[in-house]
Design a protein around this motif. Structure first.
Motif, PDB file in Angstrom:
ATOM      1  N   ALA A 106      51.640  25.483  52.569  1.00 11.89           N
ATOM      2  CA  ALA A 106      52.070  26.830  52.956  1.00 11.89           C
ATOM      3  C   ALA A 106      50.926  27.837  52.916  1.00 11.89           C
ATOM      4  N   ILE A 107      50.091  27.779  51.871  1.00  9.87           N
ATOM      5  CA  ILE A 107      49.041  28.793  51.750  1.00  9.87           C
ATOM      6  C   ILE A 107      47.862  28.507  52.676  1.00  9.87           C
ATOM      7  N   GLY A 108      47.905  27.374  53.373  1.00 10.35           N
ATOM      8  CA  GLY A 108      46.871  27.112  54.368  1.00 10.35           C
ATOM      9  C   GLY A 108      46.900  28.149  55.485  1.00 10.35           C
ATOM     10  N   PRO A 109      47.990  28.229  56.241  1.00 11.44           N
ATOM     11  CA  PRO A 109      48.049  29.204  57.340  1.00 11.44           C
ATOM     12  C   PRO A 109      48.402  30.623  56.895  1.00 11.44           C
ATOM     13  N   ILE A 110      48.969  30.779  55.690  1.00 10.28           N
ATOM     14  CA  ILE A 110      49.332  32.120  55.210  1.00 10.28           C
ATOM     15  C   ILE A 110      48.165  32.649  54.382  1.00 10.28           C
ATOM     16  N   LEU A 111      47.347  33.489  54.994  1.00  9.31           N
ATOM     17  CA  LEU A 111      46.092  33.904  54.375  1.00  9.31           C
ATOM     18  C   LEU A 111      46.296  34.973  53.306  1.00  9.31           C
ATOM     19  N   PRO A 112      45.407  34.983  52.309  1.00 12.46           N
ATOM     20  CA  PRO A 112      45.469  36.025  51.283  1.00 12.46           C
ATOM     21  C   PRO A 112      44.843  37.313  51.791  1.00 12.46           C
ATOM     22  N   ASP A 113      45.076  38.389  51.063  1.00 18.15           N
ATOM     23  CA  ASP A 113      44.384  39.641  51.374  1.00 18.15           C
ATOM     24  C   ASP A 113      42.979  39.595  50.770  1.00 18.15           C
ATOM     25  N   PRO A 114      42.006  40.264  51.409  1.00 19.14           N
ATOM     26  CA  PRO A 114      40.675  40.370  50.795  1.00 19.14           C
ATOM     27  C   PRO A 114      40.789  41.000  49.409  1.00 19.14           C
ATOM     28  N   SER A 115      39.964  40.536  48.482  1.00 10.36           N
ATOM     29  CA  SER A 115      40.003  41.086  47.128  1.00 10.36           C
ATOM     30  C   SER A 115      38.684  40.826  46.426  1.00 10.36           C
ATOM     31  N   LEU A 116      38.410  41.641  45.411  1.00 10.34           N
ATOM     32  CA  LEU A 116      37.241  41.491  44.544  1.00 10.34           C
ATOM     33  C   LEU A 116      35.937  41.385  45.344  1.00 10.34           C
ATOM     34  N   GLY A 117      35.882  42.168  46.432  1.00  9.13           N
ATOM     35  CA  GLY A 117      34.642  42.266  47.189  1.00  9.13           C
ATOM     36  C   GLY A 117      34.396  41.186  48.212  1.00  9.13           C
ATOM     37  N   TYR A 118      35.406  40.320  48.460  1.00  7.06           N
ATOM     38  CA  TYR A 118      35.199  39.308  49.498  1.00  7.06           C
ATOM     39  C   TYR A 118      36.410  39.245  50.417  1.00  7.06           C
ATOM     40  N   PRO A 119      36.156  39.219  51.745  1.00  9.18           N
ATOM     41  CA  PRO A 119      34.866  39.358  52.420  1.00  9.18           C
ATOM     42  C   PRO A 119      34.276  40.759  52.230  1.00  9.18           C
ATOM     43  N   PRO A 120      32.949  40.868  52.243  1.00  6.75           N
ATOM     44  CA  PRO A 120      32.302  42.163  52.033  1.00  6.75           C
ATOM     45  C   PRO A 120      32.756  43.191  53.066  1.00  6.75           C
ATOM     46  N   GLY A 121      33.137  44.366  52.586  1.00  6.53           N
ATOM     47  CA  GLY A 121      33.511  45.456  53.474  1.00  6.53           C
ATOM     48  C   GLY A 121      34.924  45.410  53.991  1.00  6.53           C
ATOM     49  N   ALA A 122      35.679  44.343  53.699  1.00  4.18           N
ATOM     50  CA  ALA A 122      37.049  44.230  54.204  1.00  4.18           C
ATOM     51  C   ALA A 122      38.005  45.051  53.347  1.00  4.18           C
ATOM     52  N   SER A 123      39.061  45.561  53.972  1.00  4.17           N
ATOM     53  CA  SER A 123      40.061  46.348  53.260  1.00  4.17           C
ATOM     54  C   SER A 123      40.895  45.437  52.360  1.00  4.17           C
ATOM     55  N   SER A 124      41.177  45.926  51.154  1.00  2.00           N
ATOM     56  CA  SER A 124      41.971  45.143  50.206  1.00  2.00           C
ATOM     57  C   SER A 124      43.425  45.597  50.162  1.00  2.00           C
ATOM     58  N   ALA A 125      43.858  46.318  51.201  1.00  2.00           N
ATOM     59  CA  ALA A 125      45.240  46.804  51.250  1.00  2.00           C
ATOM     60  C   ALA A 125      46.225  45.637  51.275  1.00  2.00           C
ATOM     61  N   LEU A 126      47.343  45.806  50.571  1.00  4.10           N
ATOM     62  CA  LEU A 126      48.357  44.759  50.497  1.00  4.10           C
ATOM     63  C   LEU A 126      49.065  44.596  51.840  1.00  4.10           C
ATOM     64  N   THR A 127      49.215  43.356  52.277  1.00  5.01           N
ATOM     65  CA  THR A 127      49.937  43.042  53.507  1.00  5.01           C
ATOM     66  C   THR A 127      51.082  42.090  53.193  1.00  5.01           C
ATOM     67  N   ILE A 128      51.968  41.919  54.160  1.00  2.00           N
ATOM     68  CA  ILE A 128      53.103  41.022  53.951  1.00  2.00           C
ATOM     69  C   ILE A 128      52.618  39.592  53.744  1.00  2.00           C
ATOM     70  N   HIS A 129      51.694  39.134  54.594  1.00  2.00           N
ATOM     71  CA  HIS A 129      51.234  37.753  54.462  1.00  2.00           C
ATOM     72  C   HIS A 129      50.457  37.560  53.155  1.00  2.00           C
ATOM     73  N   GLY A 130      49.754  38.627  52.703  1.00  2.00           N
ATOM     74  CA  GLY A 130      49.054  38.528  51.435  1.00  2.00           C
ATOM     75  C   GLY A 130      50.018  38.418  50.264  1.00  2.00           C
ATOM     76  N   ALA A 131      51.124  39.182  50.328  1.00  4.81           N
ATOM     77  CA  ALA A 131      52.127  39.120  49.267  1.00  4.81           C
ATOM     78  C   ALA A 131      52.803  37.750  49.238  1.00  4.81           C
ATOM     79  N   ILE A 132      53.097  37.198  50.424  1.00  4.78           N
ATOM     80  CA  ILE A 132      53.714  35.865  50.492  1.00  4.78           C
ATOM     81  C   ILE A 132      52.757  34.814  49.945  1.00  4.78           C
ATOM     82  N   HIS A 133      51.484  34.954  50.282  1.00  2.00           N
ATOM     83  CA  HIS A 133      50.475  34.022  49.760  1.00  2.00           C
ATOM     84  C   HIS A 133      50.466  34.057  48.232  1.00  2.00           C
ATOM     85  N   SER A 134      50.528  35.248  47.658  1.00  2.00           N
ATOM     86  CA  SER A 134      50.518  35.380  46.200  1.00  2.00           C
ATOM     87  C   SER A 134      51.759  34.755  45.576  1.00  2.00           C
ATOM     88  N   LEU A 135      52.904  34.909  46.237  1.00  2.00           N
ATOM     89  CA  LEU A 135      54.140  34.317  45.722  1.00  2.00           C
ATOM     90  C   LEU A 135      54.055  32.789  45.730  1.00  2.00           C
TER      91      LEU A 135
END
Length: 226
Positions: A106-135
């Motif tokens: 499941a977490i293969g195609p459901i990508l996480p949100d950028p966090s802790l500086g990676y990828p560089p310069g990317a926004s770390s705002a929470l998204t639906i797919h990021g929340a699902i990935h975390s769950l």
């Protein structure tokens, strides 16, 4: 020609192949995570979680790793259920490890949100797919921890206290690493978040590989428990 013997031999070979997936899957995941974390430009394995390797250049390699690892774990869970027909943990052990495998797929195609500086310069705002990935990540660690404790009872019944204690210790270590991982991730600089997470990944992966090896080497006469 004894067709029943041929059938039993074929089933045994197929079962061993399924169980062998339990050795390959966690070791594959560990090796890929360590290598990608070491060679990815701009990625700090000390701080950044392994799932962030799905993002940025070359992210497809980690996505593929997750899906392949999950498929192999599902095959192992099937082989484990065929091997452990009765006794403690014979039902819930394979189910929990099957769930563990499904979370990788499941977490293969459901990508996480950028966090802790990676990828560089990317926004770390929470998204639906990021929340699902975390769950799914929470479910992943929970199912593995539960499997350790469930199969500790099976180990005590068939293998003795030493293997049972090892399963309990692994479950506690993975649980502690997940809690420390979550707390560390909340720090402004991330702390050793990536290292803490990798401790749990490696400990759990080695436990699964050793479990698969034990099941492959166990005499058939010891499978059933009265």
């Amino acid at each position: 020609m004894d067709t029943s013997a041929q059938s039993a031999g074929g089933q045994s070979a197929a079962m061993r192949l399924l169980l062998a997936c339990g050795v390959i899957a966690p070791l594959l995941n560990i090796v890929v995570v360590l290598i990608l974390g070491a060679i990815r430009p701009g990625y700090n394995a000390w701080i950044v979680p392994d799932s962030n390797l799905e993002l940025g250049p070359g992210g497809w390699m980690q996505i593929t790793n997750y899906i392949v690892t999950g498929a192999l774990l599902l095959a192992f869970a099937i082989g484990m259920r065929l091997r452990l027909r009765t006794g403690r943990g014979s039902t819930w052990g394979p189910i929990l490890l099957g769930i563990y495998g499904l979370t990788f797929v499941a977490i293969g195609p459901i990508l996480p949100d950028p966090s802790l500086g990676y990828p560089p310069g990317a926004s770390s705002a929470l998204t639906i797919h990021g929340a699902i990935h975390s769950l799914f990540g929470l479910l992943q660690f929970t199912s593995l921890i539960a499997a350790c404790f469930v199969l500790a009872r099976h180990d005590e019944e068939l293998e003795g206290r030493s293997w049972s204690w090892y399963s309990v210790a692994t479950g506690l270590l993975v649980a502690a690493s997940y809690v420390a991982f979550v707390l560390s991730a909340k720090l402004s600089d991330g702390g050793p978040t990536g290292l803490i997470e990798r401790i749990g990944i490696i400990a759990g992966g080695i436990w699964i590989a050793l479990l698969a090896i034990r099941l492959m080497s166990r005499p058939a006469s010891r499978v059933s428990v009265k």
